[in-house]
Design a protein around this motif. Structure first.
Motif, mmCIF file in Angstrom:
data_model
loop_
_atom_site.group_PDB
_atom_site.id
_atom_site.type_symbol
_atom_site.label_atom_id
_atom_site.label_comp_id
_atom_site.label_asym_id
_atom_site.label_seq_id
_atom_site.Cartn_x
_atom_site.Cartn_y
_atom_site.Cartn_z
ATOM 1 N N PHE A 168 5.156 5.120 -7.432
ATOM 2 C CA PHE A 168 6.180 6.002 -7.841
ATOM 3 C C PHE A 168 7.290 6.475 -6.953
ATOM 4 O O PHE A 168 8.035 6.961 -7.504
ATOM 5 N N THR A 169 7.443 5.940 -5.636
ATOM 6 C CA THR A 169 8.358 5.964 -4.937
ATOM 7 C C THR A 169 8.594 4.924 -4.013
ATOM 8 O O THR A 169 7.602 4.273 -3.533
ATOM 9 N N PRO A 170 9.717 4.518 -3.551
ATOM 10 C CA PRO A 170 10.175 3.379 -2.941
ATOM 11 C C PRO A 170 10.181 3.521 -1.636
ATOM 12 O O PRO A 170 10.304 2.707 -0.529
ATOM 13 N N ASN A 171 10.300 4.873 -1.154
ATOM 14 C CA ASN A 171 10.303 5.404 0.284
ATOM 15 C C ASN A 171 9.084 5.171 1.084
ATOM 16 O O ASN A 171 7.995 6.130 0.938
ATOM 17 N N ILE A 172 9.279 4.334 1.988
ATOM 18 C CA ILE A 172 8.054 3.987 2.972
ATOM 19 C C ILE A 172 7.604 4.842 3.773
ATOM 20 O O ILE A 172 6.384 5.146 4.143
ATOM 21 N N LEU A 173 8.619 5.783 4.223
ATOM 22 C CA LEU A 173 8.331 6.773 5.019
ATOM 23 C C LEU A 173 7.469 7.963 4.532
ATOM 24 O O LEU A 173 6.726 8.531 5.124
ATOM 25 N N THR A 174 7.788 8.169 3.468
ATOM 26 C CA THR A 174 7.178 9.193 2.371
ATOM 27 C C THR A 174 5.920 8.711 2.116
ATOM 28 O O THR A 174 4.921 9.627 2.512
ATOM 29 N N VAL A 175 5.596 7.711 1.999
ATOM 30 C CA VAL A 175 4.233 6.900 1.831
ATOM 31 C C VAL A 175 3.345 6.901 3.138
ATOM 32 O O VAL A 175 2.114 7.513 3.061
ATOM 33 N N ALA A 176 4.185 6.673 4.260
ATOM 34 C CA ALA A 176 3.426 6.508 5.660
ATOM 35 C C ALA A 176 3.138 8.318 6.046
ATOM 36 O O ALA A 176 2.002 8.497 6.260
ATOM 37 N N ALA A 177 3.893 9.161 5.471
ATOM 38 C CA ALA A 177 3.569 10.662 5.899
ATOM 39 C C ALA A 177 2.211 11.069 4.992
ATOM 40 O O ALA A 177 1.617 11.755 5.791
ATOM 41 N N VAL A 178 2.256 10.683 3.823
ATOM 42 C CA VAL A 178 1.421 11.181 2.999
ATOM 43 C C VAL A 178 -0.096 10.292 3.334
ATOM 44 O O VAL A 178 -1.173 11.137 3.427
ATOM 45 N N PHE A 179 -0.113 9.127 3.806
ATOM 46 C CA PHE A 179 -1.208 8.411 4.542
ATOM 47 C C PHE A 179 -1.715 9.154 5.665
ATOM 48 O O PHE A 179 -2.687 9.394 5.901
ATOM 49 N N PHE A 180 -0.700 9.225 6.545
ATOM 50 C CA PHE A 180 -1.062 9.944 7.720
ATOM 51 C C PHE A 180 -1.474 11.455 7.685
ATOM 52 O O PHE A 180 -2.627 11.822 8.254
ATOM 53 N N PHE A 181 -1.337 12.185 6.686
ATOM 54 C CA PHE A 181 -1.769 13.403 6.513
ATOM 55 C C PHE A 181 -3.161 13.405 5.969
ATOM 56 O O PHE A 181 -4.151 14.248 6.449
ATOM 57 N N PHE A 182 -3.353 12.689 4.884
ATOM 58 C CA PHE A 182 -4.605 12.727 4.302
ATOM 59 C C PHE A 182 -5.777 11.822 5.052
ATOM 60 O O PHE A 182 -6.866 12.211 5.018
ATOM 61 N N GLY A 183 -5.214 10.940 5.564
ATOM 62 C CA GLY A 183 -6.149 9.890 6.411
ATOM 63 C C GLY A 183 -6.731 10.938 7.526
ATOM 64 O O GLY A 183 -7.793 10.815 7.824
ATOM 65 N N ILE A 184 -6.075 11.604 8.245
ATOM 66 C CA ILE A 184 -6.419 12.434 9.458
ATOM 67 C C ILE A 184 -7.341 13.626 8.830
ATOM 68 O O ILE A 184 -8.119 13.960 9.432
ATOM 69 N N LYS A 185 -6.701 14.259 7.556
ATOM 70 C CA LYS A 185 -7.512 15.348 7.231
ATOM 71 C C LYS A 185 -8.979 14.880 6.867
ATOM 72 O O LYS A 185 -9.794 15.785 7.161
ATOM 73 N N MET A 186 -8.882 13.830 6.141
ATOM 74 C CA MET A 186 -10.274 13.214 5.714
ATOM 75 C C MET A 186 -11.130 12.930 6.998
ATOM 76 O O MET A 186 -12.384 13.040 6.986
ATOM 77 N N PHE A 187 -10.573 12.365 7.834
ATOM 78 C CA PHE A 187 -11.086 12.280 9.244
ATOM 79 C C PHE A 187 -11.908 13.338 9.651
ATOM 80 O O PHE A 187 -13.098 13.571 10.204
ATOM 81 N N ILE A 188 -11.028 14.517 9.803
ATOM 82 C CA ILE A 188 -11.562 15.823 10.404
ATOM 83 C C ILE A 188 -12.775 16.300 9.569
ATOM 84 O O ILE A 188 -13.669 16.737 10.114
ATOM 85 N N ASN A 189 -12.555 16.367 8.111
ATOM 86 C CA ASN A 189 -13.445 17.167 7.267
ATOM 87 C C ASN A 189 -14.895 16.310 7.465
ATOM 88 O O ASN A 189 -15.920 16.715 7.426
ATOM 89 N N SER A 190 -14.659 14.861 7.171
ATOM 90 C CA SER A 190 -15.903 14.269 7.387
ATOM 91 C C SER A 190 -16.697 14.336 8.726
ATOM 92 O O SER A 190 -18.095 14.390 8.776
ATOM 93 N N THR A 191 -16.083 14.623 9.834
ATOM 94 C CA THR A 191 -16.651 14.567 10.846
ATOM 95 C C THR A 191 -17.449 16.130 11.067
ATOM 96 O O THR A 191 -18.667 16.070 11.463
ATOM 97 N N LEU A 192 -16.505 17.097 10.507
ATOM 98 C CA LEU A 192 -17.212 18.342 10.460
ATOM 99 C C LEU A 192 -18.465 18.316 9.261
ATOM 100 O O LEU A 192 -19.413 19.066 9.778
ATOM 101 N N PHE A 193 -18.627 17.512 8.363
ATOM 102 C CA PHE A 193 -19.582 17.412 7.559
ATOM 103 C C PHE A 193 -20.814 16.727 8.058
ATOM 104 O O PHE A 193 -21.807 17.174 7.945
ATOM 105 N N ASP A 194 -20.680 16.002 9.120
ATOM 106 C CA ASP A 194 -21.682 15.313 10.077
ATOM 107 C C ASP A 194 -22.596 16.507 10.940
ATOM 108 O O ASP A 194 -23.662 16.333 11.178
#
Length: 301
Positions: A168-194
């Motif tokens: 829905f957006t052609p802005n690669i920097l927007t997509v990269a920021a979203v990927f960066f945010f939720f990727g690291i968030k999920m890494f943190i949460n999944s490690t805490l679940f461990d």
């Protein structure tokens, strides 16, 4: 009066209630919280990217999350005999069937908007994560190995959200920021679940970060990632890569930092029901609370 034949006793021993509390239904229900959290993550990503997809996209993504995690629970693994004893005796074939139905439904909805990889990628990686793939004498399985599974989880769910946003957006920097945010968030949460699975992981030889590094050093690592993550998001907002959702970001930081600081290995073994549910409340509550506060701030301003 004979308590064994009292109406209350008969009610709680009825076949209907026994069915509702059966291991199979617990298996089918165990991923609903994660799926709901996945829907909220995608909705927040939509706000950050300032796009307007159809609401069905969010529902479809929740079905993909549900199917992937239910498949993992259905396949089970050695450490789950300790970590998830409440699922012992569940009918895995029902779990797999429901998982496949949820996946196909979600994938078809996404396909109507020409989104394909965002549904296929998590499901395939989820299968390899849970079941593994065999190549001759070598078996590829993504669980364990000192944080590698957490990297896979971060890449999978951060990547799937980014793939939907990119439609829905052609802005690669927007997509990269979203990927960066939720990727690291999920890494943190999944490690805490461990943390809650340390006992079973030790018994099964699974080398998660809490097992390898210990609780204190793992928390230091995660807190460093947390600071880096939200600093990067502040810069992304200031430079206009993503929409400036300051309230969402502030609440999210408070939830994540609190989760890292206060959650521990023995948290869910405590007697207090509220304390035992701390992890679930952190997963469920982060984005609804953030969205409610954002609405309140918008009304005031």
């Amino acid at each position: 009066m004979d308590t064994l034949s009292s109406p209350t006793t008969r009610l709680f021993n009825s076949p209907t209630l026994r069915l509702l509390d059966s291991p199979t239904l617990r298996l089918l229900n165990t991923s609903t919280i994660v799926a709901s959290a996945g829907c909220f993550r995608l909705y927040v990503a939509i706000l950050l990217a300032a796009i307007i997809p159809t609401p069905l996209i969010i529902i479809a993504y929740g079905l993909i999350v549900y199917s992937t995690y239910t498949l993992d629970r259905a396949f089970g693994c050695e450490e789950d005999t300790v970590n998830r004893s409440e699922l012992s005796g569940a009918n895995k074939y029902i779990g797999i069937s429901v998982s496949m139905f949820a996946f196909l439904t979600g994938a078809l909805i996404l396909a109507t908007d020409q989104i394909y990889l965002a549904s296929i990628l998590p499901f395939i990686i989820g299968y390899i994560y849970s079941k593994g793939l065999s190549f001759g004498g070598y078996k590829l399985k993504l669980k364990g190995s000192m944080g590698s599974k957490n990297v896979v989880i971060g890449l999978t769910w951060g990547g799937s959200i980014a793939l939907i946003i990119s439609r829905f957006t052609p802005n690669i920097l927007t997509v990269a920021a979203v990927f960066f945010f939720f990727g690291i968030k999920m890494f943190i949460n999944s490690t805490l679940f461990d943390f809650k699975d340390v006992k079973g992981d030790l018994a099964s030889g699974i080398r998660t970060l809490p097992v390898c590094l210990g609780e204190t050093r793992t928390k230091c690592l995660l807190f460093g990632l947390c600071i880096s993550l939200y600093s990067g998001m502040i810069l992304s907002m200031l430079y206009g890569f993503i929409h400036p959702e300051w309230t969402l970001l502030a609440v999210s930081f408070l939830f994540t930092a609190s989760f890292i600081i206060f959650y521990s290995v023995g948290f869910e073994e405590r007697t207090s029901g509220i304390i035992k549910k701390f992890r679930q409340w952190m997963v469920i509550g982060e984005w609804p609370v953030a969205l409610l506060l954002q609405g309140a701030v918008n009304l005031i301003i």
